[in-house]
Design a protein around this motif. Structure first.
Motif, mmCIF file in Angstrom:
data_model
loop_
_atom_site.group_PDB
_atom_site.id
_atom_site.type_symbol
_atom_site.label_atom_id
_atom_site.label_comp_id
_atom_site.label_asym_id
_atom_site.label_seq_id
_atom_site.Cartn_x
_atom_site.Cartn_y
_atom_site.Cartn_z
ATOM 1 N N VAL A 289 0.863 -1.181 0.000
ATOM 2 C CA VAL A 289 0.000 0.000 0.000
ATOM 3 C C VAL A 289 0.902 1.236 0.000
ATOM 4 N N VAL A 290 0.790 2.040 -1.024
ATOM 5 C CA VAL A 290 1.627 3.235 -1.125
ATOM 6 C C VAL A 290 1.087 4.318 -0.206
ATOM 7 N N GLN A 291 1.908 4.717 0.700
ATOM 8 C CA GLN A 291 1.598 5.849 1.572
ATOM 9 C C GLN A 291 2.480 6.998 1.070
ATOM 10 N N PRO A 292 1.929 8.122 0.661
ATOM 11 C CA PRO A 292 2.738 9.178 0.049
ATOM 12 C C PRO A 292 3.528 9.959 1.093
ATOM 13 N N MET A 293 4.660 9.383 1.497
ATOM 14 C CA MET A 293 5.387 9.937 2.645
ATOM 15 C C MET A 293 5.933 11.329 2.394
ATOM 16 N N TYR A 294 6.563 11.506 1.246
ATOM 17 C CA TYR A 294 7.107 12.831 0.916
ATOM 18 C C TYR A 294 5.989 13.884 0.955
ATOM 19 N N ASP A 295 4.849 13.527 0.362
ATOM 20 C CA ASP A 295 3.714 14.455 0.339
ATOM 21 C C ASP A 295 3.181 14.736 1.733
#
Lengths: 332, 332
Positions: A289-295
């Motif tokens: 599951v991609v969690q948009p960490m940078y964002d």
């Protein structure tokens, strides 16, 4: 010897007070004078004394970032996103590692206040009442990232962790798996990852599948937790898939399964969570599951800077989108 | 409302000047008075205004850390080591990401000076003369970590990168490999990793093996560089081992070899460098050169704090020990 405000005033042929007005962007100075002062500043390479100015304005153009541990693969991306935005707005960041120790968190909050930071990006697990009271009493703007307080007092940026876990588990169900294990945080723990266990259970319920505690292992979020967890689970029962509450767990699970002679994804499908940097380098590449960490870091920082500058927030709680990305640790 | 220095003076029954002397550790106050003041401080929860004090002492108890990129797996451990030590001595850290852009580095150096940081931990590639001049003119204590300037002007902490690479290549030679490729930085690049190419060549020379440019690929230090590099190399020539200037390169090389139908370590042995966190989670686990990253950060910070406090350095340049650790990407 660095140029002083006096030198600038002399060079521009104006008073020190006028230079000060230009520096502080007070609008009473006429354009021509302003230009003269700016030219003098440039020519002499003058830089205002930021510390003295902090004392006067109570602003330091510095923002504190409180995180559990920068050497945990999850946080560097968030910090990088936050710093890139702070840089655009001429803020610097002060980084504090707490190891989730509430005493350390409180001490850092006090120190950051003393150093007159303009606001704090706060990542934590606990947010005990004592901490919430402290933050309020310090009167510092705070934005929570990957964290919410139960009463939703503070602005925050997260993903929908429960929905993310539900989507991920449903993905495994739709691949035809009947016995889906779980390795990760227990639902009683107060952190974002704990919602993932709820999402896992919700998916089973939605598809009329039985919840079996025997194929669940409650732990931390590290590779070693996954390794130990899967060894425990396979001793007790057969499984055809595992939902892991973090990518590091998934990597540990895959290493454990390999030792047990089980192939991923042919014998057991493994789903991760977060999409850390090494998820797409690992073999097999993790379906996760991609969690948009940078964002999350950059949106959190933008919110905080808005608050600091008295702008209205469009939204008090940002829930960023997640996505299940298919790679090689699941069959399809 | 927070207690002021006035409140403390009143509570302790002494003058404000006396409280100030106690706070600043000036030795003329007698023990009994000192104790009274300290008790009053504790009772009222008084915290001195650090910013005002910075202005007076020109010290902020803050240290700048300039790094290329916190989201590169190599740096978080160094930063963590540095912060843990700074914390012990009551310093905070300000983190600056430069992406190795010299303009950004210089801008950060100036901003850190303005914010009156007490010193800087500096990680970079270039250290151009302009930067060295700037650092000198700013009169800020600087310790280089994983970096040295050619003239050895600044104190530094590194490992012996050339020797590390020589040991690693020799390890591959002793395993019986005859055709050992290289993927990594070119020797003309001015950074620590460039010494690794020299070490690679030195090992070949030491063992009377021919250096063949056809099986060398010069690149950055990322996984993708390794992936592309190995594809280029296998097109041109046969190899039985590869020395990689970073673990990320090694992971990319292994993924590339896998696609080419070559097994690691059976068909090709692969050696990494650094021992980042994922090196021991990756499959196969990487045989690599351990660079003590946490220690580099903590030793560097300890040196810097010594310099700030006027203590003598035992050593101007610390070279920390490295070690080749055997895992699964080499045969033995």
């Amino acid at each position: 010897m660095a140029a002083s405000i006096k030198d600038v005033a002399k060079e521009a042929g104006v008073s020190i007070a006028t230079v000060s007005r230009v520096l502080n962007d007070v609008d009473v100075v006429n354009e021509e004078t302003k230009k003269k002062v700016q030219e003098a500043i440039k020519k002499l390479g003058y830089r205002p004394n930021i510390v003295a100015r902090s004392l006067k304005t109570q602003k330091s153009r510095t923002i504190g970032i409180i995180i559990p541990d920068i050497s945990n693969q999850f946080y560097p991306e968030i910090v990088r996103g936050a710093e890139d935005v702070s840089n655009i707005y001429n803020y610097n960041i002060m980084l504090c590692n707490t190891d989730l120790d509430p005493d350390k968190e409180m001490e850092y909050l006090r120190v950051l206040k003393e150093k007159m930071v303009d606001g704090v990006i706060y990542m934590s697990n606990s947010l005990e009442p004592a901490i919430i009271d402290l933050v309020k009493s310090l009167e510092m703007p705070v934005v929570l990232v990957e964290t919410t307080d139960r009463a939703n007092t503070f602005p925050s940026v997260t993903i929908d962790n429960e929905k993310g876990a539900l989507d991920a588990t449903e993905f495994l169900i739709k691949n035809g798996n009947k016995r889906i294990g779980y390795v990760g945080t227990h639902e009683d723990v107060v952190n974002a990852a704990a919602y993932r266990f709820q999402g896992y259970k919700a998916a089973l319920e939605k598809h009329n599948m039985e919840f079996d505690k025997n194929i669940c292992y409650f732990s931390g979020l590290k590779a070693n937790d996954g390794y130990e967890g899967i060894k425990e689970i396979v001793k007790k029962a057969d499984i055809d898939a595992v939902f892991c509450a973090s990518d590091e767990i998934a990597m540990g699970v895959i290493n454990g399964l390999r030792e047990e002679g089980k192939r991923v994804p042919e014998d057991v499908e493994v789903m991760g969570f977060n999409d850390i940097y090494s998820a797409s380098i690992f073999y097999p590449k993790l379906t996760t599951v991609v969690q948009p960490m940078y964002d999350m870091g950059s949106v959190g920082m933008r919110m905080l800077i808005k608050i600091i500058n008295g702008a209205e927030l469009v939204q008090h709680h940002f829930v960023l989108p997640h996505e299940v990305v298919k790679r090689d640790s699941c069959k399809k």
